[in-house]
Structure formats: C-alpha cells, structure tokens
Design an enzyme around this catalytic site. Sequence first.
Site, PDB file in Angstrom:
ATOM      1  N   THR A 155      71.656 -37.746  89.694  1.00 14.54           N
ATOM      2  CA  THR A 155      72.901 -37.386  88.999  1.00 14.54           C
ATOM      3  C   THR A 155      74.018 -38.259  89.579  1.00 14.54           C
ATOM      4  O   THR A 155      74.217 -39.374  89.146  1.00 14.54           O
ATOM      5  CB  THR A 155      73.215 -35.878  89.125  1.00 14.54           C
ATOM      6  OG1 THR A 155      73.085 -35.481  90.501  1.00 14.54           O
ATOM      7  CG2 THR A 155      72.263 -35.058  88.282  1.00 14.54           C
ATOM      8  N   LYS A 181      66.431 -36.116  94.876  1.00 14.44           N
ATOM      9  CA  LYS A 181      67.785 -36.386  94.422  1.00 14.44           C
ATOM     10  C   LYS A 181      68.707 -35.342  95.035  1.00 14.44           C
ATOM     11  O   LYS A 181      68.300 -34.223  95.356  1.00 14.44           O
ATOM     12  CB  LYS A 181      67.896 -36.377  92.906  1.00 14.44           C
ATOM     13  CG  LYS A 181      67.624 -35.051  92.204  1.00 14.44           C
ATOM     14  CD  LYS A 181      68.750 -34.030  92.194  1.00 14.44           C
ATOM     15  CE  LYS A 181      70.027 -34.593  91.650  1.00 14.44           C
ATOM     16  NZ  LYS A 181      71.111 -33.515  91.697  1.00 14.44           N
ATOM     17  N   THR A 192      66.101 -27.610  98.845  1.00 15.18           N
ATOM     18  CA  THR A 192      67.210 -28.545  98.779  1.00 15.18           C
ATOM     19  C   THR A 192      67.190 -29.312  97.469  1.00 15.18           C
ATOM     20  O   THR A 192      66.181 -29.878  97.112  1.00 15.18           O
ATOM     21  CB  THR A 192      67.189 -29.531  99.957  1.00 15.18           C
ATOM     22  OG1 THR A 192      68.334 -30.362  99.861  1.00 15.18           O
ATOM     23  CG2 THR A 192      65.956 -30.387  99.965  1.00 15.18           C
ATOM     24  N   GLU A 277      78.287 -36.936  97.874  1.00 16.10           N
ATOM     25  CA  GLU A 277      79.291 -37.420  96.927  1.00 16.10           C
ATOM     26  C   GLU A 277      80.520 -37.967  97.651  1.00 16.10           C
ATOM     27  O   GLU A 277      81.161 -37.260  98.433  1.00 16.10           O
ATOM     28  CB  GLU A 277      79.690 -36.293  95.969  1.00 16.10           C
ATOM     29  CG  GLU A 277      78.596 -36.001  94.951  1.00 16.10           C
ATOM     30  CD  GLU A 277      78.907 -34.855  94.031  1.00 16.10           C
ATOM     31  OE1 GLU A 277      78.268 -34.784  92.966  1.00 16.10           O
ATOM     32  OE2 GLU A 277      79.766 -34.019  94.359  1.00 16.10           O
ATOM     33  N   ASN A 403      84.370 -34.550  91.740  1.00 16.54           N
ATOM     34  CA  ASN A 403      84.225 -33.165  91.301  1.00 16.54           C
ATOM     35  C   ASN A 403      85.411 -32.630  90.529  1.00 16.54           C
ATOM     36  O   ASN A 403      85.324 -31.588  89.902  1.00 16.54           O
ATOM     37  CB  ASN A 403      83.926 -32.284  92.517  1.00 16.54           C
ATOM     38  CG  ASN A 403      82.500 -32.481  93.009  1.00 16.54           C
ATOM     39  OD1 ASN A 403      81.567 -31.983  92.397  1.00 16.54           O
ATOM     40  ND2 ASN A 403      82.334 -33.250  94.074  1.00 16.54           N
ATOM     41  N   THR A 408      83.897 -34.355  82.605  1.00 19.20           N
ATOM     42  CA  THR A 408      84.575 -35.220  81.653  1.00 19.20           C
ATOM     43  C   THR A 408      84.499 -36.683  82.036  1.00 19.20           C
ATOM     44  O   THR A 408      84.837 -37.538  81.246  1.00 19.20           O
ATOM     45  CB  THR A 408      86.064 -34.824  81.543  1.00 19.20           C
ATOM     46  OG1 THR A 408      86.648 -34.835  82.849  1.00 19.20           O
ATOM     47  CG2 THR A 408      86.203 -33.450  80.959  1.00 19.20           C
TER      48      THR A 408
END
Length: 408
Positions: A155, A181, A192, A277, A403, A408
Amino acid sequence: MSDFKSIPGGICAPKGFSAAGVHCGIRHNHSKLDLALIKADVRCAGAGCYTTNKVYGAPITVDREHLKDGYAQAIVVNSGNANTCAPNGVQLAKDTCDIVAKELGIRADDVLPSSTGVIGQAMSIEPFARGIPEAAAKLAADEAGSHDAATAIMTTDTHPKEIALEFAVGGKAVRIGAIAKGSGMIHPNMATMLLFMTTDAKVAPAALQKALSTVVPATFNQISVDGDTSTNDTVLLLASGLSGAEIAEGTPDYDTFVAALTEVAEHLSRELAGDGEGATKLVECTVTGAPTIPLAKAIAKSVITSSLTKAAMFGADANWGRILCAIGYTEGDFAVDTIQVDISSPKGSILVCENGAGVAFDEDKAKEILLEDAIHIEIAMKQGDASATAWGCDLTYDYVKINGDYRT
C-alpha cells in the site's frame, strides 16, 4: 554466525510454491499491481495469527474457518481497498475463494484470502473475477513470481519485502520463504500487517501453529510505527513437506525450525519498521538485564512507541530524557536508578545515561550518530537476566501528510 543461508526466491524458494501479481482494477493507477496469488502444488499444513482489533477484516473470518482442519493450498490477496466493515464482506471473500478454487482446480476451503487498503469502501467481485484468472496463468515458481506478489500487496510501502533462508535437517535442505507488507497502522498484538510464509518442511498442523505462535510474540508483536493496530493484520504459514525433511515437535530439528522462522521474522520486523510511513530511520531498542522477559519486551516497545522519542530520533536529538520517560511509564515493578542507556549507529556509540541520570557527552558526536538511517538504543537495567528487542521508526512530517489525505 547464523546457520541459515540467505537464498533468492522469496516466497517461491521452498519446493512446491509459485506466485504472481497482477493489476485487476482495484487501484485506479493501472501501473500498480493490486492482486497477489500464491499457490502450493499440494495441500499444505497451515497456520495463522491475526489482529486483536475487535474490528477485523472479513477475510480473517474466512481464514479462521478454512484453517480449522489445519490445511490450505492457496493464498489470494488484494491491496488498495480493505475488505473490512462492508455488508457483503464475508460473502465477497468466499466468492473470491471460489474463483481461485475453480482456476487452480483445488477446494475453495483450501484458499486463504487477505485484504489491505482503505477501510469501509464498497467492493465488488468484478476485479477479482478479472484478475484471478490472469494471476493463475502468470504463476511462476521463481524470484520474479515472488517479487510480483510482494509488490502487489503493497500500500504505502516504498519497496517490496522478501526473504528466503535455507538450512539442513537430517541431511536434507529445508527452505523458508516470505513476503510482507506494512508501512502504517502498525502496532500489532497478535500478528503484523500482511505477512505470508512458506516452507517445504514436513510439519504437522498443530506443530506448525505452535511454531508460528512461538515466534510472533518476540518479533512481529515487538514492532510499531504509529501505535495503531490494523483491522487486517494477518500472518499465514504454509508447509508443503516436499523437502522430505520431517519436523516433529520436541526434537532438536523443531528447535532449529523455530530458530529459522525467528530469523525470517526478525529480518522482516526490521524491514517493516524501517519502512514506516514517512520514516527516515529504523529505530531498534534492546533491553538487557531486566527482571523478566515480559517486562523487557514492554519497556523496549514503550520506547520505540513513544512519540516524543520518535520525534527526537527524526531531529537527531540525543534527548535521553524522553527515553527514560518512556521507560518510567511502562507498567511493572522495577527500579530506575540502575539503568544505563547507550545510543549507537554505524557512526559509533555514545553513553547518554548511567544509574538513571544523565552523563556528560559530546553533543556533536551524538548528532553524527543519530543522523544515520539505523539507530540502536541499548537499555541495560542491571536487575536480572531477561532481554528483548523492539523495532520502530522516527516520526516525521511526511507521516502526517500521508495520513492527512489517505483516501484522497
């Protein structure tokens, strides 16, 4: 030195496994793969661990049902849209298994589905009906097949995550392969993110589940990116037995097998945490000399989960007080006045705290150490013999950006 040899092939390295990744249309970007298929040549012993979140994806319901007999033969995974909190979720997961079964000529209840992406969005069977036949036709028992599958499950990951190891059992070569992932919403309590493992060892289902459940607590449960436990966290392990090497519980060979699984899990734990991230650094924390293993694990995870510590790592600020603070609010019975903290990286090591208090240190040297992309925090408690490690990452501006507009 490790007795386990790193080899190419990823999840396809063990005998009897093939994999593929395709674009089926779940993602709007046609250049992104969004459906992975993993197939075994034979019915395999299977094991699984899942999220402890009370809100969990429909595929987990189906996985638990399909693994009741301890066997499976295929795994199907989509990315880009999580099959979670959808009114037709369980039926969609079952319909997906039916398509896989038809294409591969296997039983539908031997198919294990997984899903990752945005939660609560409508999903339909059409992308699966298009993509699964294409993936089945593309299955490859090689490194390319593993790589495509590892790419298709991503992702917000910045790169695919794969590993394969080989070791000997009774003179026979045994292999373990895996793909994973996970980049955000990572703070597991049982498994996880999404992580799939294969082996050609011959292991009974109960022993396989015990082995996986033994490995998970000290590895995958010890990573955190942001303190959020995902709704879809799943670890699945399939054993084909095609190496001919039999692993029986309570034997030295079983211990070797668990050790190999642990090495795979630790490697992927570092990979997942370091690719958090927006992250720029892997942050590893090891606690030694703790009164008990549960306390050592709790303290290590408390430190790598601390937002203030994570922010300090991003800023390359040797603010050891934030580390002591995170240690101090960990539940448990322990003293603080014996604790020593060292921070290290490839640029060297520096003592920042001794006997629960600060010591003079070279701030410029500390800055140089903390500017590296892999940081190790060593906490010596000097109150026992227990130790544990946890893996996390720094907290950056980009985490909020990613995040803030995830949908969007």
